[in-house]
Design an enzyme around this catalytic site. Sequence first.
Site, PDB file in Angstrom:
ATOM      1  CD  GLN A 157      28.892  52.085  35.927  1.00 41.21           C
ATOM      2  OE1 GLN A 157      28.050  51.479  36.099  1.00 41.21           O
ATOM      3  NE2 GLN A 157      30.229  52.235  37.508  1.00 41.21           N
ATOM      4  CG  PHE A 181      24.102  53.816  41.147  1.00 39.41           C
ATOM      5  CD1 PHE A 181      24.451  53.444  42.311  1.00 39.41           C
ATOM      6  CD2 PHE A 181      24.212  53.215  40.361  1.00 39.41           C
ATOM      7  CE1 PHE A 181      25.376  52.134  42.956  1.00 39.41           C
ATOM      8  CE2 PHE A 181      25.252  51.856  39.417  1.00 39.41           C
ATOM      9  CZ  PHE A 181      25.923  51.112  41.182  1.00 39.41           C
ATOM     10  CE1 TYR A 186      33.884  52.021  36.554  1.00 35.67           C
ATOM     11  CE2 TYR A 186      35.776  50.934  36.156  1.00 35.67           C
ATOM     12  CZ  TYR A 186      34.847  50.921  36.876  1.00 35.67           C
ATOM     13  OH  TYR A 186      35.073  50.464  37.635  1.00 35.67           O
ATOM     14  CG  HIS A 238      36.952  54.972  38.260  1.00 33.25           C
ATOM     15  ND1 HIS A 238      37.583  55.251  39.749  1.00 33.25           N
ATOM     16  CD2 HIS A 238      36.227  53.620  39.349  1.00 33.25           C
ATOM     17  CE1 HIS A 238      37.674  55.173  40.809  1.00 33.25           C
ATOM     18  NE2 HIS A 238      36.366  53.554  40.364  1.00 33.25           N
ATOM     19  CG  HIS A 241      27.100  42.356  32.183  1.00 34.53           C
ATOM     20  ND1 HIS A 241      27.349  40.974  32.598  1.00 34.53           N
ATOM     21  CD2 HIS A 241      27.264  42.740  33.496  1.00 34.53           C
ATOM     22  CE1 HIS A 241      27.510  40.985  33.783  1.00 34.53           C
ATOM     23  NE2 HIS A 241      27.316  42.568  34.138  1.00 34.53           N
ATOM     24  CE  LYS A 244      40.989  47.035  35.121  1.00 28.58           C
ATOM     25  NZ  LYS A 244      39.289  47.962  36.335  1.00 28.58           N
ATOM     26  CD  GLU A 302      26.538  43.412  38.508  1.00 30.40           C
ATOM     27  OE1 GLU A 302      27.522  43.527  37.031  1.00 30.40           O
ATOM     28  OE2 GLU A 302      26.590  44.556  38.625  1.00 30.40           O
ATOM     29  CB  ALA A 352      27.725  46.004  45.402  1.00 33.48           C
ATOM     30  N   GLY A 363      36.422  47.420  43.996  1.00 32.13           N
ATOM     31  CA  GLY A 363      35.189  47.705  44.961  1.00 32.13           C
ATOM     32  C   GLY A 363      36.377  49.320  46.160  1.00 32.13           C
ATOM     33  CG  ASP A 364      33.670  52.359  45.043  1.00 30.45           C
ATOM     34  OD1 ASP A 364      35.179  52.680  45.003  1.00 30.45           O
ATOM     35  OD2 ASP A 364      33.326  51.604  44.627  1.00 30.45           O
ATOM     36  CB  SER A 372      26.922  37.741  30.845  1.00 29.71           C
ATOM     37  OG  SER A 372      27.378  39.118  30.689  1.00 29.71           O
TER      38      SER A 372
HETATM   39  P1  FAD Z   1      40.078  50.123  39.668  1.00 26.48           P
HETATM   40  O1  FAD Z   1      40.973  49.141  37.768  1.00 26.48           O
HETATM   41  O2  FAD Z   1      41.856  49.754  40.767  1.00 26.48           O
HETATM   42  O3  FAD Z   1      41.357  51.051  39.094  1.00 26.48           O
HETATM   43  C1  FAD Z   1      40.319  52.071  40.219  1.00 26.48           C
HETATM   44  C2  FAD Z   1      40.590  53.753  40.396  1.00 26.48           C
HETATM   45  O4  FAD Z   1      42.225  53.541  40.574  1.00 26.48           O
HETATM   46  C3  FAD Z   1      40.557  54.312  38.848  1.00 26.48           C
HETATM   47  O5  FAD Z   1      40.501  55.861  38.808  1.00 26.48           O
HETATM   48  C4  FAD Z   1      41.858  53.813  38.226  1.00 26.48           C
HETATM   49  O6  FAD Z   1      42.407  54.255  36.673  1.00 26.48           O
HETATM   50  C5  FAD Z   1      43.185  53.892  39.497  1.00 26.48           C
HETATM   51  N1  FAD Z   1      44.125  53.315  39.109  1.00 26.48           N
HETATM   52  C6  FAD Z   1      44.335  51.913  38.835  1.00 26.48           C
HETATM   53  N2  FAD Z   1      45.538  51.351  39.015  1.00 26.48           N
HETATM   54  C7  FAD Z   1      46.122  52.698  39.299  1.00 26.48           C
HETATM   55  C8  FAD Z   1      47.446  52.788  39.789  1.00 26.48           C
HETATM   56  N3  FAD Z   1      48.501  51.688  39.615  1.00 26.48           N
HETATM   57  N4  FAD Z   1      48.376  53.951  40.596  1.00 26.48           N
HETATM   58  C9  FAD Z   1      47.327  55.247  40.145  1.00 26.48           C
HETATM   59  N5  FAD Z   1      45.428  54.539  40.211  1.00 26.48           N
HETATM   60  C10 FAD Z   1      45.099  53.471  39.518  1.00 26.48           C
HETATM   61  N6  FAD Z   1      31.919  47.573  43.211  1.00 26.48           N
HETATM   62  C11 FAD Z   1      31.329  45.975  44.372  1.00 26.48           C
HETATM   63  O7  FAD Z   1      31.985  46.772  45.729  1.00 26.48           O
HETATM   64  N7  FAD Z   1      30.818  45.143  43.676  1.00 26.48           N
HETATM   65  C12 FAD Z   1      30.851  44.085  42.923  1.00 26.48           C
HETATM   66  O8  FAD Z   1      30.345  43.563  43.310  1.00 26.48           O
HETATM   67  C13 FAD Z   1      31.284  45.331  41.785  1.00 26.48           C
HETATM   68  N8  FAD Z   1      30.877  45.087  40.531  1.00 26.48           N
HETATM   69  C14 FAD Z   1      31.503  45.716  39.612  1.00 26.48           C
HETATM   70  C15 FAD Z   1      31.006  45.068  38.205  1.00 26.48           C
HETATM   71  C16 FAD Z   1      30.926  46.409  37.150  1.00 26.48           C
HETATM   72  C17 FAD Z   1      30.849  45.617  35.467  1.00 26.48           C
HETATM   73  C18 FAD Z   1      31.625  47.156  37.417  1.00 26.48           C
HETATM   74  C19 FAD Z   1      32.053  48.238  36.459  1.00 26.48           C
HETATM   75  C20 FAD Z   1      31.325  47.606  38.853  1.00 26.48           C
HETATM   76  C21 FAD Z   1      31.703  47.617  39.997  1.00 26.48           C
HETATM   77  N9  FAD Z   1      32.086  47.367  41.027  1.00 26.48           N
HETATM   78  C22 FAD Z   1      31.432  46.586  42.040  1.00 26.48           C
HETATM   79  C23 FAD Z   1      32.163  48.807  41.468  1.00 26.48           C
HETATM   80  C24 FAD Z   1      33.750  49.054  41.415  1.00 26.48           C
HETATM   81  O9  FAD Z   1      34.049  48.415  42.341  1.00 26.48           O
HETATM   82  C25 FAD Z   1      34.153  50.628  41.395  1.00 26.48           C
HETATM   83  O10 FAD Z   1      33.909  51.164  40.147  1.00 26.48           O
HETATM   84  C26 FAD Z   1      35.356  50.344  42.087  1.00 26.48           C
HETATM   85  O11 FAD Z   1      35.672  52.028  42.596  1.00 26.48           O
HETATM   86  C27 FAD Z   1      36.680  50.461  41.198  1.00 26.48           C
HETATM   87  O12 FAD Z   1      36.992  49.380  40.915  1.00 26.48           O
HETATM   88  P2  FAD Z   1      37.384  48.758  39.469  1.00 26.48           P
HETATM   89  O13 FAD Z   1      37.490  47.502  39.206  1.00 26.48           O
HETATM   90  O14 FAD Z   1      37.457  49.521  38.461  1.00 26.48           O
HETATM   91  O15 FAD Z   1      39.095  49.350  40.023  1.00 26.48           O
END
Ligand code: FAD
Length: 286
Positions: free
Chosen positions: A169, A209, A138, A142, A259, A158, A10, A44, A100-101, A8
């Site tokens: 990542q 990055f 991750y 993360h 990917h 998830k 990106e 992003a 996201g962030d 895949s």
């Molecule tokens: P989550 O899975 O929600 O995790 C985030 C953090 O919260 C982790 O530290 C986790 O351990 C913690 N956590 C989760 N659930 C809980 C809970 N219930 N209580 C306490 N802590 C918890 N960013 C963008 O803005 N746009 C994009 O298009 C984008 N694409 C990406 C594609 C890939 C393949 C990857 C790996 C990352 C991408 N990112 C993107 C970055 C991503 O948005 C960031 O890494 C973000 O900080 C975390 O997103 P996540 O979906 O992994 O979050």
Amino acid sequence: MSGKQAISLEFFPPRDIAAQEKLVRSAKQLLALQPEYVSVTFGAGGSTRSGTADTVRLLQNLGCDVAPHLSCIGATRAELAEILNNYRAQGVRRIVALRGDLPSGMGGDAGELHYASELVAFIREHSADWFQVEVAAYPEMHPQALTATADLEHFNNKVQAGAQGAITQYFFNVDAYFDFVDRARAAGVSIPIVPGVMPITNYTQLARFSTMCGAEIPRWLRLRLTDFGDDRASIRAFGAEFIGQLSQALLDRGAPGLHFYTLNNAEATMAIWRQLSLRDTSVAVA
Ligand code: FAD
């Protein structure tokens, strides 16, 4: 390429017409790799959120099966539902669901869903099984995770919420990936966990990055890359060889696919691809 190992790709939304033309050229070239799907990032690197929808359409018009990324941070359920409705109407069948962030300066306005697991549950509630849902993983943790165990539990949440696949990542340490996969399997996670592969073309950008996203550049690799200084051609050649070997090792040890983070640049991904012995010999790659 062996039977089940899928590729895949990106892309990110282009910021102007010239960048859009480059994206189309790159995507057309990379279609030679016969990707299972291509994905488009969301919000992003300063890109606008509507840019994702436009780019999805652009790539659909090239004949790609497109998976938009969707992040929930800072959004309401109503906004997310509208985006999902639009994607459904345009025939999108796969979503990469992320937290996201928050952009700096957005304060505490985190929106209605706080973790990607909640977004996955929301997508299932909204559209049942219409979308194949991919999530992030991750292998090196993360950056905000307190412990590796907690991060794995959150990844598992998830999957429990309905994710059917994961993309990692990027990383430069193959053992970190397989250790993560082993721990996920031991925790009962059976979905494919596809390694994210980052080409190396620019050391300064990569170092910046990697610090942000928590990907470790091993000391020896950092030293090799800094040694090249401004010699971009040598960085690209070394990077392609190193990432080609890393990708081959991942495939050889059973990764379900690769990917590629293409950065909208065909050549860097092609240079890695050309080194993979598993590529389908029927695919003509220039
Ligand atoms: P989550 O899975 O929600 O995790 C985030 C953090 O919260 C982790 O530290 C986790 O351990 C913690 N956590 C989760 N659930 C809980 C809970 N219930 N209580 C306490 N802590 C918890 N960013 C963008 O803005 N746009 C994009 O298009 C984008 N694409 C990406 C594609 C890939 C393949 C990857 C790996 C990352 C991408 N990112 C993107 C970055 C991503 O948005 C960031 O890494 C973000 O900080 C975390 O997103 P996540 O979906 O992994 O979050």
